[in-house]
Design an enzyme around this catalytic site. Structure first.
Site, mmCIF file in Angstrom:
data_model
loop_
_atom_site.group_PDB
_atom_site.id
_atom_site.type_symbol
_atom_site.label_atom_id
_atom_site.label_comp_id
_atom_site.label_asym_id
_atom_site.label_seq_id
_atom_site.Cartn_x
_atom_site.Cartn_y
_atom_site.Cartn_z
ATOM 1 C CG HIS A 240 -0.272 0.212 2.618
ATOM 2 N ND1 HIS A 240 0.492 1.120 3.087
ATOM 3 C CD2 HIS A 240 -0.042 -0.781 3.380
ATOM 4 C CE1 HIS A 240 0.888 0.970 4.221
ATOM 5 N NE2 HIS A 240 0.805 -0.210 4.481
ATOM 6 C CG ASP A 367 -0.552 -20.765 12.048
ATOM 7 O OD1 ASP A 367 -0.025 -20.901 13.346
ATOM 8 O OD2 ASP A 367 -0.033 -21.319 11.339
ATOM 9 C CB SER A 382 1.716 -3.524 5.584
ATOM 10 O OG SER A 382 2.882 -2.830 5.543
#
Length: 449
Positions: A240, A367, A382
């Site tokens: 991003h 998980d 990220s």
């Protein structure tokens, strides 16, 4: 009302009900969301579900390098690179959809997962706020704001001298104030260069000359490397754009780099309180590469030296958007030191077309180890690559504030295109293409002058 009119109204109502019923079916939604354009890697078969329960025929134009078989799902065999057109015809007669298919050379990348420090230096200095200046008589002044300077402006020159940073700008304002003269400030605003005249005011308490502006010359933070492309030495990370914390605009930079960092602690994410990776001072780590682009799909540049991923010693193929599917996948990231680990996630929803912030998929952490260690997705993750069926399919980009086990992801196809890797490879084939980084905390702002 006549009987004929009643029958007409009944027939019209029945037709509306029928249309609504068809529109509500999964098959119809599949059909209307078919892309107008898709890419397929050379040498790979692909099944394309048309979502039509009726007899259809698919014809191809553009050569014999794309084999087509079946009705729905249609089997596409990408044998030769090139551009092809698919025409979908209902009952083999009525044209209902035309699609463009680009068969591109297979791309392989080294998957990332490495925690990285990100450092950007702006072009000039960025105005991020206003400050009142009180003179010795107690009068309050706002020199910069009254001169027409706005938040988000980049100050690139003062009296014609290029601004090299915060301290340099403060020095130039101070010198002008001592000489009792105004300064000409050159700002860049939305691609336009403007000049504003500002008269510094002496602060009654400190004695320094000020113009009442908060300025900053850089941004820094922590994220994750997504991929390294050995053939070009290009990398992609974050997934991003890096935006300024105050102005919310994409951060324009003069230079930038990424460094290696160690994760020393995890602040677990909770509902309405996103967690984060706590790292060492990244300036002490070795520089990994130079940042060249800051885009809606991440940051991109070139590495100084190749990187390795011990979980995948050899580069992996990438998946185009049409090949990604909802279902199990894995995410690579670091939760301690520099150790890259794999964790199970689920791709719960796909939006295959490019979106404004690269939010092409919704993922959920499944998980147990990662949920125990971090609570789910935290700032600093990220860019963490997503692997499915032995292919790199995308990267994690954002976390849901009210549910840290879920977040958004971007498809790798759009990252590769933004990096220039996919375009370069398709050009070679004769074709032409017609946050969650730890919310990049910025450097402390200082008042100009």
């Amino acid at each position: 009302m006549s009987t004929r009119e009643k029958w007409r109204r009944a027939a019209g109502l029945l037709l509306v009900v029928l249309i609504l019923a068809i529109a509500a079916t999964p098959e119809f939604r599949t059909f209307v969301t078919l892309p107008d354009h898709l890419r397929l890697p050379q040498g790979q078969a692909h099944e394309l579900s048309l979502g039509i329960p009726f007899s259809t025929a698919v014809q191809t134009a553009g050569g014999s390098g794309l084999g087509v078989g079946g009705t729905s799902p249609v089997s596409l065999a990408a044998e030769e690179t090139g551009r092809y057109t698919l025409d979908v015809k209902l009952f083999g007669l009525i044209p209902i959809r035309r699609m463009t298919v680009d068969v591109v050379p297979q791309i392989r990348v080294v998957p990332g997962g490495h925690s990285i420090g990100v450092r950007l230096r702006s072009k000039g200095v960025l105005v991020v706020g206003f400050a009142a200046v009180k003179d010795s008589d107690g009068q309050v002044h706002h020199p910069g704001r009254e001169a027409g300077i706005q938040i988000g402006d980049a100050i690139v020159a003062i009296d014609g001298k290029p601004v090299r940073g915060e301290e340099h700008a403060a020095h130039l304002f101070q010198e002008a104030g001592r000489k009792g003269r105004p300064v000409t400030v050159t700002v860049r605003r939305g691609g336009e260069s403007l000049e504003r005249t500002v008269t510094p005011v002496q602060d009654g308490e400190s004695g320094r000359w000020r113009v009442g502006l908060y300025i900053r010359d850089g941004a820094s933070g922590v994220g994750t490397l997504t991929f390294y492309h050995p053939a070009s030495r290009k990398f992609g990370a974050l997934g991003h754009v890096i935006a300024d914390g105050e102005t919310k605009r994409p951060f324009e930079f003069a230079e930038g780099h990424i460094t290696a960092v160690d994760v020393v602690k995890i602040q677990k994410g909770k509902r309405a309180a996103p967690g984060e990776k706590i790292t060492n001072q990244f300036e002490s780590g070795g520089r990994l590469g130079t940042i060249e682009k800051n885009t809606r799909f991440g940051i991109f540049g070139r590495l100084s030296a190749p990187v390795r991923n011990p979980l995948y010693p050899e580069p992996l193929p990438v998946a185009m958007a049409s090949q990604v599917k909802e279902g199990p996948a894995e995410m690579l990231t670091v939760v301690e030191g520099q150790k890259i680990e794999r964790f199970q996630i689920e791709i719960v929803r796909l939006m295959r077309q490019p979106t404004a912030e690269g939010k092409n998929m919704i993922v959920q952490v499944t998980d147990p180890r990662l949920l125990e260690a971090t609570g789910g997705i935290v700032q600093g993750m990220s860019g963490s690559p997503i692997i499915q069926d032995g292919r790199v399919v995308g990267a994690v980009t954002h976390v849901f504030v009210n549910d840290p086990t879920r977040g958004y992801g971007v498809l790798i196809e759009w990252m590769l295109q933004e990096a220039g890797i996919l375009k370069a490879e398709t050009d070679d084939a004769g074709l032409r293409e017609e946050g969650l980084s730890r919310r990049l905390p910025v450097l402390p702002a200082v008042t100009g002058g």
